[in-house]
Write an enzyme that holds these catalytic residues in place. Structure first.
Site, PDB file in Angstrom:
ATOM      1  N   VAL A  14       1.000  -1.244  -0.045  1.00 33.69           N
ATOM      2  CA  VAL A  14      -0.079  -0.007  -0.050  1.00 33.69           C
ATOM      3  C   VAL A  14       0.861   1.093  -0.086  1.00 33.69           C
ATOM      4  CG1 VAL A  14      -1.612   1.336   1.430  1.00 33.69           C
ATOM      5  CG2 VAL A  14      -1.855  -1.087   1.288  1.00 33.69           C
ATOM      6  N   ALA A  59       4.426   3.922   3.012  1.00 37.63           N
ATOM      7  CA  ALA A  59       4.069   2.757   2.306  1.00 37.63           C
ATOM      8  C   ALA A  59       4.312   1.699   3.364  1.00 37.63           C
ATOM      9  CB  ALA A  59       4.870   2.420   1.119  1.00 37.63           C
ATOM     10  N   LYS A  60       3.625   0.699   3.087  1.00 35.50           N
ATOM     11  CA  LYS A  60       3.900  -0.768   3.775  1.00 35.50           C
ATOM     12  C   LYS A  60       3.476  -1.735   2.920  1.00 35.50           C
ATOM     13  CE  LYS A  60       4.872  -1.546   8.276  1.00 35.50           C
ATOM     14  NZ  LYS A  60       5.990  -0.569   8.854  1.00 35.50           N
ATOM     15  N   GLY A  61       4.120  -2.873   3.383  1.00 39.88           N
ATOM     16  CA  GLY A  61       3.760  -4.487   2.737  1.00 39.88           C
ATOM     17  C   GLY A  61       3.433  -5.427   3.568  1.00 39.88           C
TER      18      GLY A  61
END
Ligand code: GLU
Length: 370
Positions: A14, A59-61
């Protein structure tokens, strides 16, 4: 999988914002990972990067998986497949992943390799938290814990709590919690309780943290540590101590367990460990919360240093990195504290005002296009 069957994993990346620079944030491997969790973590990254004033968005995953029950081969294949799926989204100028819960420098090496092999040339700046041999930065591994330590130093100074002899309880003994504990121990504080996902240990006179880290590295747990008693993990939160460090996952302090907390300083080494209800309860009790987007920003700050070094192909010495990190963390703490005092708002609100304010300013100056 190693036994030959095909397993389908769900994964996410994201990007919340790239207003102030490339999107930035870790990748998490955990059974609890969901799209909503990744979205929340990506949002926090935006404010976090703005609070420490580094030129990144958020962001992050994550992949919903149980890495504790996967082999290295399975982890590598899953990581590479995930990387190939998010490949069009990431890049040194676009979105730069890093380690988070249950991912590490080896995970980053696989991402860097998959990305570089697809593009046809080495691109170390696509991820941070890499091994040193692949363009990683000195001090990145310890950076989150070190940043937590610097903000605790600032809080102690502000509240006139002597760090030497201060008592500390640490919930979660992963990368952030263990390094923060180690630095506090070296500074003369007494770490009296530590918990991890397997159990909780206690010693009123202080645990030997270097030995505990050694044991955790060898055995993978803190339980049955010599010269300590076992304790229910829930009781750790209610201990009579000066500093409580929630360093595990989100929402570990909530409406049901926040009332008995007695610590004067709560240092959020984890992302989002306090629910809004816990925040209100602790605020009423007069606890001083160092909010996550300030407290644990040391990791992404040294990620920024790593990315700068990769882009310049010029690497800095460890002491240089510690000095720069200390400067960034202490400046951010001062900036947040100033808003807290001048505007009479909790530290979390102050950090949000600073972070969101900086992003809003950038949005306004850039304008809206197309
Ligand atoms: N996962 C860390 C965090 O939540 C580090 C992110 C990064 O270095 O990009 O801040």
């Amino acid at each position: 999988m190693d036994d030959g069957h095909i397993h389908r994993f769900e994964g996410y990346r994201v990007q919340h914002s790239s207003v102030r620079g490339p999107a930035k944030g870790g990748i998490r491997f955990h059974p609890q990972v969901s799209l909503d969790e990744v979205k929340a973590l990506a949002t926090w990254m935006t404010w976090k990067c703005a609070v420490v004033n580094i030129p990144f968005g958020g962001a992050k995953g994550g992949i919903t998986c149980d890495p504790k029950h996967m082999s290295q081969g399975e982890l590598e294949r899953m990581t590479r497949r995930y990387t190939s799926a998010i490949l069009p989204l990431i890049g040194p100028e676009r979105d730069i992943p890093a380690p988070d819960v249950y991912t590490n420098s080896q995970t980053m090496a696989w991402i860097m390799d998959t990305y570089s092999m697809t593009k046809g040339y080495p691109i170390p700046g696509v991820v941070t938290g890499k091994p040193i041999s692949l363009g990683g930065s000195l001090g990145r591994n310890e950076a989150t814990g070190r940043g937590v330590f610097y903000t605790i130093e600032c809080a102690c100074e502000h509240l006139h709590v002597p760090l030497k002899g201060a008592t500390v309880a640490v919930q979660g003994f992963g990368n952030a919690g263990s390094i923060a504990a180690q630095l506090l121990h070296e500074a003369g504080a007494k770490v009296i309780a530590v918990s991890d996902s397997t159990g909780c240990i206690y010693n009123r006179n202080g645990l030997n943290i270097p030995e505990l880290i050694h044991m955790k590295t060898l055995c993978g747990h803190v339980e049955r540590f010599p010269e300590s008693e076992e304790m229910a993990p829930a009781d750790l939160l209610a201990l009579d101590c000066d500093i409580l460090i929630p360093a595990a996952l989100e929402n570990t302090l909530h409406a049901e367990n926040a009332a008995p907390v007695r610590a004067r300083i709560i240092a959020e080494a984890a992302n989002g460990p306090l629910t809004p209800a816990a925040d209100r309860i602790l605020e009423k009790k007069g606890a001083f919360v160092i909010p996550d987007i300030l407290c644990n920003a040391g990791g992404v700050t040294v990620s920024y240093f790593e990315w700068v070094q990769d882009e310049q192909h010029l690497f800095w010495e460890a002491q240089d990195i510690y000095n720069r990190l200390e400067r960034v963390m202490k400046t951010a703490f001062r900036d947040v504290l100033k808003i807290h005092l001048e505007r009479n708002v909790p530290m979390r609100i102050a950090a949000n005002m600073l972070g969101i304010g900086r992003v809003a300013e950038a949005v306004q100056i850039r304008g809206i296009y197309p």
